[in-house]
Structures are given as structure tokens and as C-alpha cells.
Design an enzyme around this catalytic site. Structure first.
Site, short mmCIF file in Angstrom:
data_model
loop_
_atom_site.label_atom_id
_atom_site.label_comp_id
_atom_site.label_asym_id
_atom_site.label_seq_id
_atom_site.Cartn_x
_atom_site.Cartn_y
_atom_site.Cartn_z
N GLY A 188 5.81 8.26 1.40
CA GLY A 188 6.83 7.93 2.40
C GLY A 188 7.72 6.81 1.88
O GLY A 188 8.96 6.94 1.87
N HIS A 189 7.11 5.73 1.39
CA HIS A 189 7.89 4.62 0.83
C HIS A 189 8.71 5.11 -0.37
O HIS A 189 9.86 4.74 -0.54
CB HIS A 189 6.95 3.50 0.33
CG HIS A 189 6.11 2.87 1.40
ND1 HIS A 189 4.74 2.99 1.43
CD2 HIS A 189 6.44 2.10 2.46
CE1 HIS A 189 4.27 2.31 2.46
NE2 HIS A 189 5.27 1.77 3.11
N SER A 225 0.94 7.11 6.04
CA SER A 225 0.98 5.73 6.54
C SER A 225 -0.01 4.90 5.74
O SER A 225 -1.07 5.40 5.34
CB SER A 225 0.58 5.74 8.02
OG SER A 225 0.19 4.44 8.42
N SER A 277 0.86 -1.19 0.00
CA SER A 277 0.00 0.00 0.00
C SER A 277 0.89 1.24 0.00
O SER A 277 0.84 2.07 0.91
CB SER A 277 -0.96 0.01 1.19
OG SER A 277 -1.90 -1.00 1.01
N LYS A 323 9.48 7.62 10.63
CA LYS A 323 8.07 7.52 11.03
C LYS A 323 7.91 6.44 12.11
O LYS A 323 7.16 6.58 13.05
CB LYS A 323 7.25 7.21 9.78
CG LYS A 323 5.93 6.53 9.99
CD LYS A 323 4.89 7.53 10.41
CE LYS A 323 3.50 6.98 10.52
NZ LYS A 323 3.36 5.67 11.09
N ASP A 324 8.66 5.33 11.90
CA ASP A 324 8.64 4.23 12.87
C ASP A 324 9.97 4.26 13.62
O ASP A 324 10.84 3.41 13.42
CB ASP A 324 8.43 2.90 12.14
CG ASP A 324 7.15 2.91 11.35
OD1 ASP A 324 6.09 2.71 11.93
OD2 ASP A 324 7.20 3.16 10.12
P1 AMP Z 1 5.55 -0.17 6.21
O1 AMP Z 1 5.13 -0.52 4.82
O2 AMP Z 1 4.55 0.63 6.96
O3 AMP Z 1 6.04 -1.38 6.97
O4 AMP Z 1 6.80 0.79 6.08
C1 AMP Z 1 7.93 0.44 5.31
C2 AMP Z 1 9.01 1.47 5.54
O5 AMP Z 1 8.53 2.76 5.13
C3 AMP Z 1 9.39 1.61 7.03
O6 AMP Z 1 10.79 1.77 7.13
C4 AMP Z 1 8.64 2.84 7.45
O7 AMP Z 1 9.24 3.53 8.53
C5 AMP Z 1 8.72 3.69 6.19
N1 AMP Z 1 7.67 4.71 6.19
C6 AMP Z 1 6.34 4.52 6.40
N2 AMP Z 1 5.69 5.71 6.39
C7 AMP Z 1 6.63 6.66 6.17
C8 AMP Z 1 6.60 8.09 6.06
N3 AMP Z 1 5.47 8.79 6.17
N4 AMP Z 1 7.77 8.75 5.84
C9 AMP Z 1 8.93 8.06 5.73
N5 AMP Z 1 9.03 6.72 5.83
C10 AMP Z 1 7.90 6.02 6.05
#
Ligand code: AMP
Length: 270
Positions: free
Chosen positions: A32-33, A180, A28, A145-146
Site C-alpha cells: 500500500g505504501h 495495513s 512497517s 484506505k484511511d
Molecule cells: P500509515 O503508515 O498506516 O500511517 O499509512 C501511511 C499512508 O499509507 C496513509 O496515507 C495510508 O492511507 C496509506 N495506506 C495504508 N495502507 C494502504 C493500502 N492498503 N492501500 C493504499 N494506501 C494505504
């Protein structure tokens, strides 16, 4: 763009690839990604993105089930970005082997999300360990973010492997809420509220600069935010960004928040 559907595909494709950048995601995809991917493309010869909704890091089955999944759209985004490899493993590719030693967090790390999501970071560290072992990237790009996740994974991976964890700034919407994948579970009104919560914390953090008795001010603010926005705040804490100890000043510290909005759990750090 090569799509790798299992570990045989992966081993074949990565044979002879050096200076590889890796971005683990649960899909998704949003801006950010994309910012992580672009950073990898600037710093590394080749870039691999994984999409895997990892069951072991969900402490709640319902949450795992309702986690948004948009594989088609994700692949189209990655294709446009000209990512070299996309890794879409099956559960059995990842969890074929049993670990010799169970992942255990230090007692001092059982704070913030670790305190409220039993087993969550153990699941994250376990999968990051498995990914790093099979992908062998030079760098892994992860979002602030995390922040707690970034801190714990960096500590574990950099001690065990010759792989660097690169931290990347949080990308926000113009309304200020942190992007997110879980935002897809929220309606427009809720997103505006999430933006207002973030704006409120940004301006609060500026105001408490050099204030005394900060811990009391923080506790009061937690209660105020709950009332003002009608949300359930799980934690609201000021902590040092290097050691995660409770902090009495804003220098080198961030406010960490977790709260529920329309039953969706959101986290941020400001
Ligand atoms: P996730 O798909 O939520 O597991 O996130 C994958 C990677 O993207 C992780 O390293 C998150 O910290 C990063 N990430 C998610 N949201 C953001 C954001 N808004 N800004 C920067 N990195 C993000």
C-alpha cells in the site's frame, strides 16, 4: 537515498528542491505504501518518505506501544525503490513549537473513527500541518484506505497551503483484505477472516444497489456480520464520499467499517 535524522538535515537537503512529492507513513511498509511512493515518483521530480509513529494520534498508550516498528526493513525497501529522501524525525523536531490555535474538528465531522477515537484526527491534522510547514511539498500522497483521514487532512491542508493532497487507491491482498501495518499483529487465520469480511461487504454492496430502505438493511447486516464472523463491529455505515453524510444509495457512497479482530482494530471502506 539520503537519510534525514533531524530538521537541520532536512532543511539542508531540501534547499532548492522543487516539485517535491511527500508520503507520510508510520513505517512497517507494505505494498500500500509502495503504491503511494511509486505514484509520487511518476508525478514529482523528487520524493520524500517520512517514518514516524506519531504518539499524539494514538488515543490509547498500549496501542502506541504495540504498533509494529521495522525500521531496518523499511530502509531497505526505500533504498531499493530509489527514494530520494527518508525523513526519520525525533519527537522534538516535530513538537518543538507550541501551536497557537488548537486543532478542533467540526461537530459534523465527529463521526466514524472521530467518534470512537477521541483526539485521533486532531493529532493527525496537527502533525500533517507541521510536516507540510517544514517540508513544503508540492503534493502529498495519501491512501483511500484511511478515507476519513484523507478527507479531513485534504480539507485542512489545501485551505492553508499551496500543497495538493493526492488520493491513492486501496491496495488489497489477493484475499481482498486491505493491506495495513497492523496486519503484522494478526495470525494467518485472522487474516483469512479479514479477507472474508471484506469479500462479504463487496458482495453485499452489489446486492443493495437500488434497494429501498437501505438504512435498515445496513443495520441488519451489521448484526449479521458480528454473528457470522464472531467479531465486534464498532461501526458499519453507508456514507457519501464527498460530504460524509449518511446515505440512502450506493452511488457516490461507501460502506465504512471498523471492527476488532483478536483485539486488533481494523478499518476498511468499500
Ligand atoms: P500509515 O503508515 O498506516 O500511517 O499509512 C501511511 C499512508 O499509507 C496513509 O496515507 C495510508 O492511507 C496509506 N495506506 C495504508 N495502507 C494502504 C493500502 N492498503 N492501500 C493504499 N494506501 C494505504
Amino acid at each position: 537515498m539520503k537519510i534525514l535524522l533531524n530538521n537541520d538535515d532536512l532543511n539542508e537537503a531540501l534547499y532548492n528542491v522543487s516539485n517535491l512529492g511527500f508520503i507520510p507513513t508510520m513505517g512497517s511498509l507494505h505494498k500500500g505504501h509502495i503504491s503511494l511512493i511509486k505514484k509520487s515518483q511518476r508525478e514529482c521530480n523528487k520524493t520524500i518518505v517520512s517514518i514516524f509513529v506519531n504518539p499524539t494520534q494514538f488515543n490509547n498508550k498500549k496501542d502506541y506501544k504495540k504498533y509494529p516498528r521495522n525500521y531496518k526493513k523499511d530502509l531497505s525497501i526505500l533504498n531499493k525503490l530509489k527514494v530520494n529522501f527518508v525523513y526519520l524525525p525525533r519527537k522534538e523536531d516535530i513538537y518543538k513549537s507550541k501551536r497557537a490555535k488548537k486543532i478542533k474538528l467540526d461537530k459534523k465531522d465527529k463521526i466514524l473513527c472521530a467518534k470512537h477515537r477521541n483526539g485521533h484526527f486532531e493529532g493527525v491534522i496537527d502533525i500533517m500541518d507541521r510536516f507540510t510547514k517544514i517540508i513544503k511539498p508540492k503534493k502529498i500522497f495519501m491512501g483511500e484506505k484511511d478515507f476519513q483521514q484523507l478527507y479531513l487532512v485534504k480539507k485542512f491542508i489545501e485551505e492553508k497551503y499551496n500543497t495538493k493532497i493526492i488520493s491513492c487507491k486501496t491496495i488489497r491482498d489477493k484475499n481482498k483484505f486491505a493491506l495495513s501495518s497492523r496486519n503484522l499483529l494478526l495470525n494467518k487465520t485472522a487474516l483469512i477472516k479479514a479477507g472474508n469480511v471484506a469479500k462479504h461487504i463487496f458482495s453485499f454492496k452489489k446486492k443493495i444497489f437500488k434497494k429501498k430502505n437501505i438504512q435498515k438493511i445496513i443495520n441488519d447486516k451489521k448484526n449479521e456480520i458480528e454473528k457470522l464472523f464472531n467479531i465486534k463491529v464498532e461501526y458499519f455505515e453507508l456514507r457519501n464520499i464527498r460530504n460524509f453524510k449518511s446515505s440512502n444509495k450506493t452511488k457516490d457512497s461507501k460502506i465504512f467499517i471498523s471492527y476488532y479482530l483478536n483485539k486488533v482494530r481494523l478499518i476498511d471502506n468499500i
